[in-house]
Write an enzyme that holds these catalytic residues in place. Structure first.
Site, mmCIF file in Angstrom:
data_model
loop_
_atom_site.group_PDB
_atom_site.id
_atom_site.type_symbol
_atom_site.label_atom_id
_atom_site.label_comp_id
_atom_site.label_asym_id
_atom_site.label_seq_id
_atom_site.Cartn_x
_atom_site.Cartn_y
_atom_site.Cartn_z
ATOM 1 N N LYS A 1 0.998 4.144 -2.761
ATOM 2 C CA LYS A 1 0.606 5.515 -2.411
ATOM 3 C C LYS A 1 1.743 6.509 -2.656
ATOM 4 O O LYS A 1 1.502 7.659 -3.038
ATOM 5 C CB LYS A 1 0.131 5.573 -0.959
ATOM 6 C CG LYS A 1 -1.223 4.896 -0.733
ATOM 7 C CD LYS A 1 -2.305 5.473 -1.623
ATOM 8 C CE LYS A 1 -3.720 5.191 -1.134
ATOM 9 N NZ LYS A 1 -4.747 5.668 -2.088
ATOM 10 N N TYR B 1 0.840 -1.218 0.000
ATOM 11 C CA TYR B 1 0.000 0.000 0.000
ATOM 12 C C TYR B 1 0.874 1.266 0.000
ATOM 13 O O TYR B 1 0.626 2.216 -0.746
ATOM 14 C CB TYR B 1 -0.890 -0.056 1.235
ATOM 15 C CG TYR B 1 -1.850 1.089 1.427
ATOM 16 C CD1 TYR B 1 -3.003 1.188 0.650
ATOM 17 C CD2 TYR B 1 -1.627 2.058 2.396
ATOM 18 C CE1 TYR B 1 -3.899 2.225 0.841
ATOM 19 C CE2 TYR B 1 -2.518 3.092 2.605
ATOM 20 C CZ TYR B 1 -3.652 3.177 1.822
ATOM 21 O OH TYR B 1 -4.537 4.212 2.024
#
Ligand code: NAD
Length: 299
Positions: A161, A157
């Site tokens: 991001k 993640y």
């Protein structure tokens, strides 16, 4: 009284719940016609119905933001339904948290696909439209402090991001000449995603519910407006009643070898200068300690 987005048309991905739902409703409240995307068809239909019930204009679009065909159909839905596109909010996201050694390739790929392809695909088709139509546009991408700083258990993640923050800066640069701005937000709010990761997130105890997901939407609506035309390629932290501006990553210190190419052993004596000059710790730290506003500390 005229609203900030009167006459505008916006697309929001992953708007069936959480932060995206709040963004879709606020954009409509500010006068925009909204295409409410989510891969959960019932959820995006319910949000579109909610907007219409509030007196706004919206249509649902069930589809996967990371699928090229669905993303093209999403941008086409705005053009076919409302005749124009002014703003795209890339918000859809998922978590598959796991420490790296336990993380499967599937957990890695799912997160990278939904976030990075899920930003690339709608942005690609929206920018192609703005470039060929010769009209301005606004893009808001959704990064995270997990990518800007780094968070334990989120290698997939966080990497995605951080990639979104870089993606947003580069799209801003490439589309500047076409009058399109692109900014990224790193939001923080109590949603299915964060309660899934951290457990129940209580209210702050004040009258103002700091972690309410709808608190993110007003700044996103502003970034989608003509008033934000000069702001592009920036990353903002958005939570509660606060907006932060992140400084881009910058070089903090440098060492040079006057003799030319380094010998690896030279660093044993010289590398410490980098840490001394910058004040940065050489060992792995928990970067989330640098958060100004933390959901887990406040509760
Ligand atoms: N909540 C936070 O504190 C926080 C912090 C940092 C970043 N974010 C980011 O904000 C965004 C919204 O998160 P949230 O907290 O509202 O989560 P959420 O789980 O409440 O909502 C996410 C929505 O995205 C939809 N979605 C997922 N994959 C999709 C896809 N491929 N195509 C279309 N829709 C899809 C889901 O169905 C869901 O409705 C995400 O990008 C998330 O990573 C949230």
């Amino acid at each position: 009284m005229s609203a900030l987005l009167d006459g505008k048309v916006a697309v929001v991905t992953g708007a069936g719940r959480g932060i995206g739902r709040g963004e879709a409703i606020e954009l409509a409240r500010q006068g925009a016609c909204v295409v409410v995307n989510d891969y959960d068809g019932d959820a995006c239909a319910a949000v579109a119905d909610e907007i219409v019930a509030l007196g706004g204009r919206a249509v649902p679009h069930a589809g996967d933001a990371s699928d090229l065909g669905d993303a093209e159909a999403l941008i086409r839905a705005a053009l076919d339904t409302y005749g124009q596109l002014d703003a795209l909010v890339n918000n859809a996201g998922v978590l598959r948290d796991r420490t790296l050694v336990k993380m499967t390739a599937e957990e890695w790929d799912d997160v990278v696909r939904v976030h990075l392809r899920g930003h690339y695909a709608p942005t690609h088709f929206a920018c192609a439209y703005w470039k060929s139509a010769g009209v301005p546009g606004r893009i808001v991408c959704t990064a995270s402090t997990s990518g800007l700083l780094g968070n334990f258990g989120q290698a997939n993640y966080g990497a995605a991001k951080a990639g979104i923050a870089a993606f947003s800066t580069i799209v801003a640069l490439e589309m500047k000449r076409h009058g399109v701005t692109c900014n990224a937000i790193a939001p923080a709010a109590r949603t299915r995603m964060t309660e899934g990761a951290y457990g129940t997130i209580e209210g702050s105890g004040d009258d103002f519910d700091f972690w309410h997901p709808d608190n993110v939407a007003p700044f996103v609506a502003f970034l989608c407006s003509e008033a934000a035309g000069e702001i592009s390629g920036k990353v903002f932290g958005v939570q509660g009643n606060t907006v932060e501006l992140y400084r881009p990553i910058e070089s903090a210190a440098a060492i040079e070898n006057p003799a030319g190419r380094w010998n690896p052993a030279d660093f044993t004596d010289r590398v410490g200068e980098l840490f001394k000059e910058s004040g940065i710790e050489p060992t792995a730290e928990n970067p989330m300690r640098r958060l100004r506003y933390s959901m887990t500390r406040r509760t």
